[in-house]
Motif scaffolding. Structure first.
Motif, mmCIF file in Angstrom:
data_model
loop_
_atom_site.group_PDB
_atom_site.id
_atom_site.type_symbol
_atom_site.label_atom_id
_atom_site.label_comp_id
_atom_site.label_asym_id
_atom_site.label_seq_id
_atom_site.Cartn_x
_atom_site.Cartn_y
_atom_site.Cartn_z
ATOM 1 N N PHE A 46 -17.158 31.364 -29.773
ATOM 2 C CA PHE A 46 -16.799 30.134 -30.206
ATOM 3 C C PHE A 46 -16.969 29.788 -31.848
ATOM 4 O O PHE A 46 -15.735 29.205 -32.129
ATOM 5 C CB PHE A 46 -17.914 28.966 -29.774
ATOM 6 N N TYR A 95 -14.399 23.840 -28.145
ATOM 7 C CA TYR A 95 -15.555 23.496 -27.766
ATOM 8 C C TYR A 95 -16.023 23.631 -26.151
ATOM 9 O O TYR A 95 -16.996 24.282 -25.848
ATOM 10 C CB TYR A 95 -15.998 22.053 -28.131
ATOM 11 N N ALA B 85 -22.319 22.673 -32.648
ATOM 12 C CA ALA B 85 -21.134 23.036 -31.886
ATOM 13 C C ALA B 85 -20.215 21.785 -32.070
ATOM 14 O O ALA B 85 -18.907 22.061 -32.425
ATOM 15 C CB ALA B 85 -21.231 23.888 -30.746
ATOM 16 N N ALA B 86 -20.774 20.878 -31.405
ATOM 17 C CA ALA B 86 -19.643 19.633 -31.357
ATOM 18 C C ALA B 86 -19.427 19.037 -32.583
ATOM 19 O O ALA B 86 -18.223 18.616 -33.005
ATOM 20 C CB ALA B 86 -20.649 18.431 -30.618
ATOM 21 N N LEU B 88 -19.398 20.713 -35.553
ATOM 22 C CA LEU B 88 -18.128 21.605 -36.063
ATOM 23 C C LEU B 88 -17.049 21.342 -35.513
ATOM 24 O O LEU B 88 -16.072 21.436 -36.510
ATOM 25 C CB LEU B 88 -18.624 23.145 -35.624
ATOM 26 N N THR B 89 -16.837 21.238 -34.308
ATOM 27 C CA THR B 89 -15.604 21.076 -33.560
ATOM 28 C C THR B 89 -14.828 19.601 -34.135
ATOM 29 O O THR B 89 -13.669 19.491 -34.426
ATOM 30 C CB THR B 89 -15.775 20.946 -31.997
ATOM 31 N N THR B 92 -13.300 20.042 -37.564
ATOM 32 C CA THR B 92 -12.478 20.914 -37.651
ATOM 33 C C THR B 92 -11.095 19.894 -37.342
ATOM 34 O O THR B 92 -9.995 20.015 -37.998
ATOM 35 C CB THR B 92 -12.588 22.177 -36.725
#
Lengths: 143, 102
Positions: A46, A95, B85-86, B88-89, B92
């Motif tokens: 990821f 994601y 992770a969320a 980061l997404t 971006t």
């Protein structure tokens, strides 16, 4: 020891609802605890997609900022636009892909398919072809 | 299960987070450079990217600490970093949209 990471095909994971990755992202308690090595490998994958997205973005910015004009009007904007769109598509898919992989690992089932890698590869080929054409048709007096 | 393998896995994962921080910093620097000091979307996006780079570096440190508690020879498991992770997404995507629109 789980073989989920070694098996590319296998049973379909029990169906998660369409938007579960978005609405109920918490994976704790879903399925079984996976082998931590596969989970970490998924995390690194990821992160690699995000880095790819940022690199494409940097490329798009650099093309309009640093690259002298191509002979073809609007050429840089076209290339930059393609790169930024690719960047967005990669980031947007990354994601969900991470979530679905983690879900599959927890259910010892098949990993998500090759849509994102294929789309990315195709997009890059398109960008390369466009740049090649711009370079070929720009041959002549300097910028 | 190999203890050394576990340690290397953790190291690679922590490193991957730090590399992402560096990527944000690089994009931020490029945008700030290109703005040439004019206040506009490019400068704001660049500064935001630099800030995001700092935030991701903090995430990297936190994640490293989380992973350090993982015993490679034991049964411990570290939860997937869903929130990081969320974030980061989203960062971006926001940056990409700002560049597209700006």
């Amino acid at each position: 020891m789980s073989e989920a990471g070694e098996r590319a095909t296998g049973p379909e994971p029990p169906s998660a609802s369409r938007l579960q990755w978005l609405l109920h992202p918490d994976l704790r308690g879903l399925g079984q605890r996976p082998d931590y090595r596969f989970s970490l490998a998924n995390e690194r994958t990821f992160l690699a997609y995000v880095r790819t997205s940022l690199a494409l973005l940097a490329g798009g910015v650099a093309v309009v900022q640093l690259v002298p004009r191509f002979g073809v009007p609007g050429g840089r904007q076209i290339v930059a636009g393609l790169l930024v769109l690719l960047s967005l598509a990669t980031a947007a898919s990354s994601y969900r892909r991470w979530w679905l992989t983690e879900y599959a690992l927890r259910h010892d089932a098949a990993l998500p398919g090759a849509l994102l890698p294929r789309a990315l590869a195709l997009g890059l080929v398109v960008v390369c072809v466009v740049v090649l054409l711009l370079v070929l048709f720009s041959a002549g007096p300097g910028p | 299960m190999n203890g050394q393998g576990g340690g290397l896995q953790r190291e690679r994962t922590a490193l991957a987070w730090r590399r992402n921080a560096a990527s944000f910093l690089a994009v931020g620097a490029l945008l700030v450079h290109g703005s040439r000091g004019h206040v506009g979307v490019r400068l704001v996006a660049g500064l935001a990217a630099l800030a995001a780079g700092g935030a991701v570096y903090v995430m990297a440190r936190l994640r490293s600490r989380q992973l350090a508690r993982l015993d490679p020879d034991g049964e411990q498991f570290v939860s997937p970093p869903t929130l990081f992770a969320a974030a980061l997404t989203v960062a971006t995507l926001a940056l990409g949209l700002a560049v597209l629109v700006g």
